[in-house]
Structure formats: structure tokens, C-alpha cells
Design an enzyme around this catalytic site. Structure first.
Site, PDB file in Angstrom:
ATOM      1  N   LYS A 169       0.857  -1.184   0.000  1.00  0.00           N
ATOM      2  CA  LYS A 169       0.000   0.000   0.000  1.00  0.00           C
ATOM      3  C   LYS A 169       0.892   1.233   0.000  1.00  0.00           C
ATOM      4  CE  LYS A 169      -0.247   2.039   3.330  1.00  0.00           C
ATOM      5  NZ  LYS A 169      -0.115   2.863   4.543  1.00  0.00           N
ATOM      6  N   ASP A 226      -5.574   1.302   8.172  1.00  0.00           N
ATOM      7  CA  ASP A 226      -5.364   0.989   6.758  1.00  0.00           C
ATOM      8  C   ASP A 226      -6.054  -0.289   6.290  1.00  0.00           C
ATOM      9  OD1 ASP A 226      -3.748   3.209   6.387  1.00  0.00           O
ATOM     10  OD2 ASP A 226      -1.890   2.125   6.812  1.00  0.00           O
TER      11      ASP A 226
END
Length: 275
Positions: free
Chosen positions: A9, A130
């Protein structure tokens, strides 16, 4: 089931816009994913178990508080058991969402294995800011404490070089060193931009954690300097991994090779950004 990719990510931008009374920071971030990452493999079993392998497995233990096992336990009332193997290819605690992406991919993998639904978004957010955005593995604008996930369509094709100097960064320490917690939100993300226009837009955005992280870990400045040939160079998340954007994978691969040759102790990868 075949092993599933838990992609890296990347926070292309990360604006810190406030802090709640419970201590959680409010974020506004453009998140994308790369086609490199860890792998999650799940097999039927009587109980839950986790085995960690791979080149970056050192220092990571399959203990009860491991995020993969925490995610699996939240899913466990939907199934029986599973033997989970995490193949760790991303550096640990490096700002590119390895643990969060691993947890999200575990949720998806177990849903497939047990033929059940995913967790509710409010349960996913409990695992970390996240994890919810990592479930989709697609470009998104993430807001709040991670509960706001708005897909972003039609970003241009691009490639990235990810560089980590092999220095760990404490996320709580970075937030503690942040001088201003009331910063402006990210600009609206226009769709359909070409690569050059997108880079121009992105250059006007920020990572508010970059300055405090550089103060704590000066090596991050060395990484950013090594990425000066990129169209955009910035730290991802709370660091210490930084990214450099390039229009093509060939350009990114050439840059990665040059950076690796000059800094053989660093972790360096070139990758495509997933659409």
C-alpha cells in the site's frame, strides 16, 4: 485455493487534518497499491494457525497479537479453522501497509475458503486505520480514522520504485513529533488526468508525517535524495519507505537498479501501480 497477493500500500499523499478526543488522528490520503507484496495462503484445518516464511520473516513472530491472526479470529465465527501461511516479502513496519494488507487479504482468503461474507466495515477498522482500504486493493481516498474509503477512478498508468533504508520507524513516535495536527485536507482528485497532469496535481499535496519522520530517522532524507530522478518522490505512510513515481515500468526498473547498485543494503523494488 491459490495463494493471494497482499499488495504493498502506498500513500501518495497523507494529510493529517485533526485529532479526536480519543487520541486517534484524522487522515486524508490518496492510497494506491503496487503489484509487489506479501502472500497469504490458507488451507482447511481444525484450528487456526499461522506460519511465517519468506525473505522478510525475520523478527516477525506468529504470536497472538499478530494482525493476521487477529483478523482471522474476527472471521472465525464464520468458519472452522485454517492453516495460514504468510510469506513476508515486504519489510516489517515500513510504511507500506504490510501488516494491514496481510490482514485484509487474510479476511478475503478466509471468506473464500469458508464461503462466507466479509467482516462489517466497522469491525475491519478496529484492526487498524489501513485495513479497510486494503480490502479493495484499488486506488481510493481514505479519510477519518480509516472508515471513509472512496474509490478513485481513472488514475493514469504509472510505475513506482519503493525504497526502504532498513531502518525502522515508530509510528507513534512520528505522530508525537508532528507539530501541527490541524492541517488542510487533500484537494479533490480529478479523474481522467494524464500522467503529467496527475504528477502536477500530486506535487501540490503532502505527507504531513514526512518532516517529523525525517527528524527522527535522517536516513529517510538519503532515500529521498536517491529518488531525485523520479517525477514525484515522497515518503509513504509513517515511513521509512519512500516512493518515486515514473511513467513506465522500464524507467522505474532502471532507477531501481541504479539505486540498488549504489546502496546494496537497502530494500529496493520497482513495480506497477495497480489500476
Amino acid at each position: 485455493m491459490a495463494p493471494m497477493l497482499a499488495p504493498a500500500k502506498i500513500n501518495l499523499s497523507l494529510h493529517v487534518t485533526g485529532k479526536r478526543s480519543d487520541g486517534y488522528h484524522l487522515l486524508d490520503s490518496l492510497v494506491v497499491f503496487a503489484d509487489v507484496g506479501d502472500q497469504i495462503d490458507v488451507k482447511p484445518a481444525d484450528n487456526l494457525s499461522l506460519r511465517i516464511a519468506g525473505p522478510e520473516a525475520g523478527g516477525l513472530e506468529a504470536e497472538a497479537d499478530n494482525l493476521v491472526l487477529r483478523a482471522a479470529r474476527l472471521m472465525q465465527d464464520k468458519g472452522q479453522g485454517a492453516a495460514i501461511t504468510l510469506t513476508k516479502n515486504l519489510p516489517v513496519s515500513s510504511g507500506i501497509g504490510g501488516g494491514s494488507s496481510d490482514a485484509a487479504t487474510t479476511i478475503s482468503a478466509l471468506a473464500g475458503l469458508w464461503e462466507c461474507s466479509l467482516l462489517r466495515p466497522e469491525d475491519v477498522v478496529e484492526l487498524g486505520a489501513d485495513v479497510l482500504v486494503c480490502l479493495a486493493q484499488r486506488p481510493a481516498r481514505m479519510t477519518g480514522i480509516g472508515e471513509g474509503v472512496e474509490p478513485v477512478a481513472d488514475l493514469p498508468d504509472m510505475a513506482v520504485v519503493l525504497v526502504n533504508p532498513r531502518v525502522s520507524v515508530s509510528t507513534p513516535a512520528v505522530f508525537s513529533a508532528l507539530e501541527n495536527r490541524e492541517n488542510s485536507a487533500m484537494d479533490y482528485v480529478p479523474s481522467g488526468m494524464g500522467y503529467s497532469a496527475f504528477c502536477e496535481w500530486l506535487a501540490a499535496q503532502r505527507n504531513d508525517l514526512e518532516a517529523p519522520a525525517c527528524g527522527l530517522v535522517p536516513e529517510i532524507n538519503d532515500v529521498l535524495a536517491a529518488l531525485e530522478g523520479a517525477d514525484i518522490a515522497r515518503m509513504s505512510g509513517s515511513g521509512a519507505t519512500c516512493f518515486g513515481l515514473f511513467e513506465t515500468l522500464e524507467q522505474a526498473a532502471a532507477a531501481a537498479q541504479s539505486i540498488s547498485a549504489a546502496n546494496p543494503d537497502w530494500w529496493v523494488k520497482a513495480a506497477r501501480v495497480l489500476p
